[in-house]
Design a protein around this motif. Structure first.
Motif, short mmCIF file in Angstrom:
data_model
loop_
_atom_site.label_atom_id
_atom_site.label_comp_id
_atom_site.label_asym_id
_atom_site.label_seq_id
_atom_site.Cartn_x
_atom_site.Cartn_y
_atom_site.Cartn_z
N MET A 1 0.83 -1.20 0.00
CA MET A 1 0.00 0.00 0.00
C MET A 1 0.86 1.24 0.00
N LEU A 2 1.98 1.17 0.71
CA LEU A 2 2.90 2.30 0.74
C LEU A 2 3.48 2.56 -0.66
N GLN A 224 -2.42 0.31 -9.19
CA GLN A 224 -3.67 -0.43 -8.97
C GLN A 224 -3.39 -1.87 -8.56
N TRP A 225 -2.37 -2.49 -9.17
CA TRP A 225 -2.03 -3.87 -8.84
C TRP A 225 -1.54 -3.97 -7.40
N LEU A 226 -0.65 -3.04 -6.99
CA LEU A 226 -0.15 -3.03 -5.62
C LEU A 226 -1.27 -2.80 -4.62
N LEU A 227 -2.20 -1.89 -4.98
CA LEU A 227 -3.34 -1.61 -4.11
C LEU A 227 -4.20 -2.86 -3.93
N THR A 228 -4.46 -3.56 -5.03
CA THR A 228 -5.28 -4.78 -4.98
C THR A 228 -4.60 -5.84 -4.12
N TYR A 231 -4.93 -4.87 -0.37
CA TYR A 231 -6.26 -5.09 0.21
C TYR A 231 -6.60 -6.57 0.33
N SER A 232 -5.95 -7.42 -0.44
CA SER A 232 -6.24 -8.85 -0.37
C SER A 232 -5.33 -9.57 0.62
N ALA A 233 -4.33 -8.86 1.17
CA ALA A 233 -3.32 -9.51 1.99
C ALA A 233 -3.32 -9.09 3.45
N SER A 234 -4.04 -8.04 3.82
CA SER A 234 -3.91 -7.54 5.18
C SER A 234 -5.21 -6.96 5.70
N ASN A 235 -5.15 -6.49 6.94
CA ASN A 235 -6.31 -5.88 7.59
C ASN A 235 -6.71 -4.59 6.88
N LEU A 236 -8.00 -4.47 6.54
CA LEU A 236 -8.44 -3.34 5.74
C LEU A 236 -8.24 -2.00 6.43
N SER A 237 -8.46 -1.96 7.75
CA SER A 237 -8.33 -0.67 8.45
C SER A 237 -6.87 -0.20 8.44
N ILE A 238 -5.92 -1.14 8.57
CA ILE A 238 -4.50 -0.78 8.53
C ILE A 238 -4.14 -0.25 7.15
#
Length: 283
Positions: A1-2, A224-228, A231-238
């Motif tokens: 995400m970073l 977009q790929w990194l974002l996806t 979101y599929s690998a960790s806690n959404l709020s984090i």
């Protein structure tokens, strides 16, 4: 995400650089045309399995996405990059409101407080208590609203359409509508307030411009790929919290490109929008 946040801010910086030689609508057009090619290649490589349906919602998602993008790129060219990206990040606040009215989702007391905090942040950034509120800031807020409308539409079709088809509707409509606007532009005497929607179409002749456009399209896809993946690998709020790091990245890139450094009220407004967005996203 970073990584996605950093690339997203870099993408905005590239748009600001390109705006010196191209209109915002041309940037949207060429970026999306390359995106269409990338998505069609991906679909040819691995065909979609979901059956689809509700074609009108697919088109609506593309329309809202195009409006969000053109307003975002236009505000990038007219106000500091950090402010433009922050106003675009108001979309989670608008998503909560639209989900309540359109999808029947419940608004908790914490969500209402978060919305109040976030929209208070908008006031500090746009500073309406001075002589007049900036028209460009209003367009930036409207861009955040259209982005939220696009996200709300995705929630309605994500289970019947392959995600690549949804993205294709976005880049496809984002290519067709600019093409139509370019065609009618010579016959339209648009008022100054919306003249950015009817610019003259000029094919770039500089190799540097084409390389920047291509680089922009590639890193947008990478973002977009990194974002996806995030979101599929960790806690959404984090992940939601980390996504707001694109604001300081954008402020830094904007400063390097000649933007003035945000004043105290703008920084306070940015902080309020981030806090409001995080509180809404945690739900």
């Amino acid at each position: 995400m970073l990584g996605s946040a950093l690339i997203s801010a870099l993408n905005g910086a590239l748009a600001k650089i390109l705006s010196e030689d191209m209109s915002a609508l041309e940037i949207v057009f060429f970026r999306n045309m390359i995106g269409v090619g990338l998505i069609l290649y991906a679909l040819k490589h691995t065909p979609p399995k979901l059956t689809g349906g509700k074609i009108h919602l697919l088109f609506t998602r593309g329309l809202f996405g195009f409006m969000a993008m053109i307003l975002f790129f236009y505000t990038i060219t007219t106000i500091p990059l950090g402010e433009a990206i922050t106003l675009n990040k108001t979309s989670p606040l608008f998503v909560a409101v639209l989900a309540y009215y359109l999808l029947g989702e419940h608004l908790s007391r914490r969500t209402v407080i978060a919305l109040f905090i976030g929209f208070l942040g908008i006031i500090f950034i746009t500073k309406p208590f001075e002589i007049s509120i900036s028209y460009e800031h209003l367009l930036g807020i409207l861009g955040g609203f259209f982005a939220a409308a696009a996200y709300a539409t995705i929630k309605k079709i994500k289970d019947i359409y392959d995600s690549r088809i949804i993205v294709l509707s976005f880049v496809g409509v984002g290519s067709l509508l600019p093409a139509l606007l370019f065609l009618v532009a010579p016959f339209v005497d648009a008022p100054q307030s919306i003249s950015f929607l009817f610019p003259e179409f000029i094919v770039p002749t500089s190799l540097t411009i084409w390389l920047l456009i291509g680089f922009m399209a590639i890193i947008s896809t990478l973002s977009q790929w990194l974002l996806t993946k995030a979101y599929s690998a960790s806690n959404l709020s984090i992940i939601g919290v980390i996504s707001y790091t694109n604001i300081p990245f954008a402020i830094g890139f904007g400063f390097l490109l000649g933007d003035s450094f945000p004043d105290e009220l703008t920084f306070f407004g940015i902080a309020l929008i981030v806090v409001g967005g995080i509180l809404v996203s945690k739900k």
